[in-house]
Design a protein around this motif. Structure first.
Motif, mmCIF file in Angstrom:
data_model
loop_
_atom_site.group_PDB
_atom_site.id
_atom_site.type_symbol
_atom_site.label_atom_id
_atom_site.label_comp_id
_atom_site.label_asym_id
_atom_site.label_seq_id
_atom_site.Cartn_x
_atom_site.Cartn_y
_atom_site.Cartn_z
ATOM 1 N N GLY A 151 -2.850 4.276 -6.439
ATOM 2 C CA GLY A 151 -4.418 4.400 -5.938
ATOM 3 C C GLY A 151 -4.929 4.314 -4.255
ATOM 4 O O GLY A 151 -5.859 4.146 -4.081
ATOM 5 N N LEU A 152 -3.769 3.409 -4.273
ATOM 6 C CA LEU A 152 -3.945 2.961 -2.594
ATOM 7 C C LEU A 152 -3.407 3.782 -1.524
ATOM 8 O O LEU A 152 -3.798 3.746 -0.512
ATOM 9 C CB LEU A 152 -3.191 1.415 -2.721
ATOM 10 N N ASP A 167 -4.019 7.214 0.482
ATOM 11 C CA ASP A 167 -4.158 8.054 1.350
ATOM 12 C C ASP A 167 -3.600 9.347 1.003
ATOM 13 O O ASP A 167 -3.877 10.238 1.010
ATOM 14 C CB ASP A 167 -5.282 8.006 2.172
ATOM 15 N N VAL A 211 -7.866 1.528 -6.469
ATOM 16 C CA VAL A 211 -7.951 2.037 -5.548
ATOM 17 C C VAL A 211 -7.646 1.957 -3.966
ATOM 18 O O VAL A 211 -8.429 1.059 -4.143
ATOM 19 C CB VAL A 211 -8.305 3.490 -5.780
ATOM 20 N N ASN A 212 -7.874 2.767 -2.954
ATOM 21 C CA ASN A 212 -8.255 2.082 -2.202
ATOM 22 C C ASN A 212 -9.226 2.056 -1.571
ATOM 23 O O ASN A 212 -10.502 2.784 -2.251
ATOM 24 C CB ASN A 212 -6.942 3.451 -1.124
ATOM 25 N N ARG A 213 -9.581 1.251 -0.443
ATOM 26 C CA ARG A 213 -11.138 0.795 0.112
ATOM 27 C C ARG A 213 -11.342 2.074 0.415
ATOM 28 O O ARG A 213 -12.592 2.244 0.247
ATOM 29 C CB ARG A 213 -10.549 -0.437 0.952
ATOM 30 N N ASN A 214 -10.789 2.943 0.512
ATOM 31 C CA ASN A 214 -11.036 4.043 1.706
ATOM 32 C C ASN A 214 -12.264 5.318 0.856
ATOM 33 O O ASN A 214 -12.476 5.148 1.165
ATOM 34 C CB ASN A 214 -10.185 4.947 2.516
#
Lengths: 302, 135
Positions: free
Chosen positions: A202-203, A205, B48-51
């Motif tokens: 999830g991290l 992009d 999950v990513n902050r973006n």
């Protein structure tokens, strides 16, 4: 609109060790604010590439730019704006955690004390403990605190979770990246190199998969998950040869068929539907499954 | 509210989040004026990513569903959609088309489809009613 200068831009990087091409024509662009995954098996060239970013190694050919600067010429300017956590970290064993962090802070123009206190508390680290008595996981935690507290524009993590127990690593990566992103997120870029991809699902992009020093696949994570699909169909009777040209792989067992596709999921669904299955469903691959599938693609092309 | 993220749904994670917030706002589980969760705790909770979360929130802001107040966070908007009636109809038609395509593939005919639409509308009206009575 001018595109902002990439935080990392690597063109055609080549680095050999003797006769072995560790990195062989690699390209990589990381834009500001991204959390970028750099995936590959051990020996794929990840660490060599990272060392070229830090001027710990010099390229044989190709260009490397960090913040638009050449790390060979502007090493201090580059390094003062980033933090790097290697896969094995070491501290002076006689220093306490507090002294170790103080020592790291002394090299930095700024240091976020609140962030330091917050992370020490969340990791339940005792600042008076000697670094020599810490477990591998605790040492990594201290190193990560030391990496994010200077609030650098770029955080480079090389295999940050390898060798740690799964429960510890599940939690602390997002804690650290959460803290890192807490201030000025548009100017906080992460490059994380790993082969333990599921922990970063999830991290991430955007990511690049490397194999044998070359890029196999570069993609946004969401785009890749739309592109790579696993389709499962069940037929009333064993369907025989389905002739599914264009599939990455087809597994068949009795009435059940599992097809991996790259980008042609809709047409593959139509072709399977035409054979009147009793059940038909598709699912995106996880980044880890995409990593494995990309390896298959790479070997087929080689 | 509790979010469900499925990385294998084949749908971008930010859209999954935006859809769930839209749904919560439509069914009254999120009330006008209520704040959306802050980015950092939610990104740590969902891993999950902050973006990704920021992207979901800005999507909702662009659709006029939430409002971003500088330094305070995102809030569910009260009152009316900022879009004109034809624009609103066009936005909705796109979504309905997707459901019609799905219905075609699932061999759900016109009448059962319309019946289902009525049923879902009633379902939402019921939820909204009980949420409002609860407050």
């Amino acid at each position: 609109m001018d595109a902002p200068t990439p935080v990392i831009e690597i063109n055609n990087l080549v680095r050999r060790y003797g006769r072995v091409d560790a990195v062989n024509g690699l390209n990589l662009t990381v834009r500001p604010g991204r959390c970028y995954g750099f995936f590959g098996r051990n020996g794929a060239g990840k660490t060599t590439t990272i060392k070229c970013l830090l001027n710990l190694l010099q390229p044989d050919s190709g260009t490397v730019r960090v913040f638009g600067l050449d790390p060979r010429r502007d090493e201090v300017a580059v390094k003062s704006r980033l933090s790097y956590v290697p896969d094995a970290v070491a501290f002076y064993p006689w220093m306490t955690i507090a002294e170790s962090l103080e020592f790291l802070a002394s090299f930095r123009p700024r240091w976020n004390r609140d962030m330091e206190a917050d992370l020490l508390r969340r990791f339940q680290l005792d600042p008076t403990q000697k670094a020599g008595q810490l477990s591998k996981g605790q040492k990594t935690q201290v190193a990560l605190i030391g990496a994010v507290c200077p609030e650098p524009e770029l955080l480079v993590l090389d295999e940050p979770t390898s060798g740690l127990d799964p429960i510890v690593r599940r939690e602390f990566i997002e804690t650290v990246i959460g803290a890192y992103h807490a201030t000025d997120p548009e100017h906080r870029t992460v490059l994380v190199s790993t082969h333990l991809i599921s922990e970063f699902e999830g991290l991430i992009d955007e990511f690049t998969i490397v194999e044998r020093g070359r890029v196999l696949l570069t993609s946004a994570a969401d785009t890749a998950r739309e592109r790579f699909q696993k389709i499962r169909a069940t037929f009333p009777t064993a369907p025989g040869d389905l002739e599914l040209a264009g599939a990455l792989s087809v597994r068949q067992s009795g009435c059940d068929v599992e097809v991996l596709v790259d980008g042609n999921g809709a047409s593959m669904m139509d072709r399977l539907r035409a054979r009147r299955p009793v059940d038909l469903r598709s699912q995106a691959l996880t980044l880890e499954e995409i990593f494995v599938a990309a390896g298959t693609l790479g070997r087929a092309a080689a | 509210m509790i979010f469900q993220i499925d990385f294998q749904a084949g749908k971008p994670v930010y859209l999954q989040l935006a859809d769930q917030i839209r749904l919560a706002a439509a069914s009254g589980r999120l009330q006008p004026g209520e704040a959306l969760p802050a980015l950092r705790p939610l990104s740590e909770e969902l891993r999950v990513n902050r973006n990704t979360i920021a992207k979901a929130y800005s999507e909702l802001e662009a659709q006029g569903i939430v409002e971003n107040i500088q330094g305070k966070g995102c809030f569910v908007k009260a009152g009316r959609s900022p879009f004109s009636a034809p624009v609103r109809k066009g936005m909705l038609a796109g979504e309905i088309d997707a459901a019609i395509v799905m219905a075609h593939h699932l061999q759900v005919d016109r009448e059962p489809f319309l019946e289902l639409v009525r049923e879902r509308l009633d379902h939402f009206a019921g939820q909204l009613n009980s949420a409002q009575n609860g407050h």
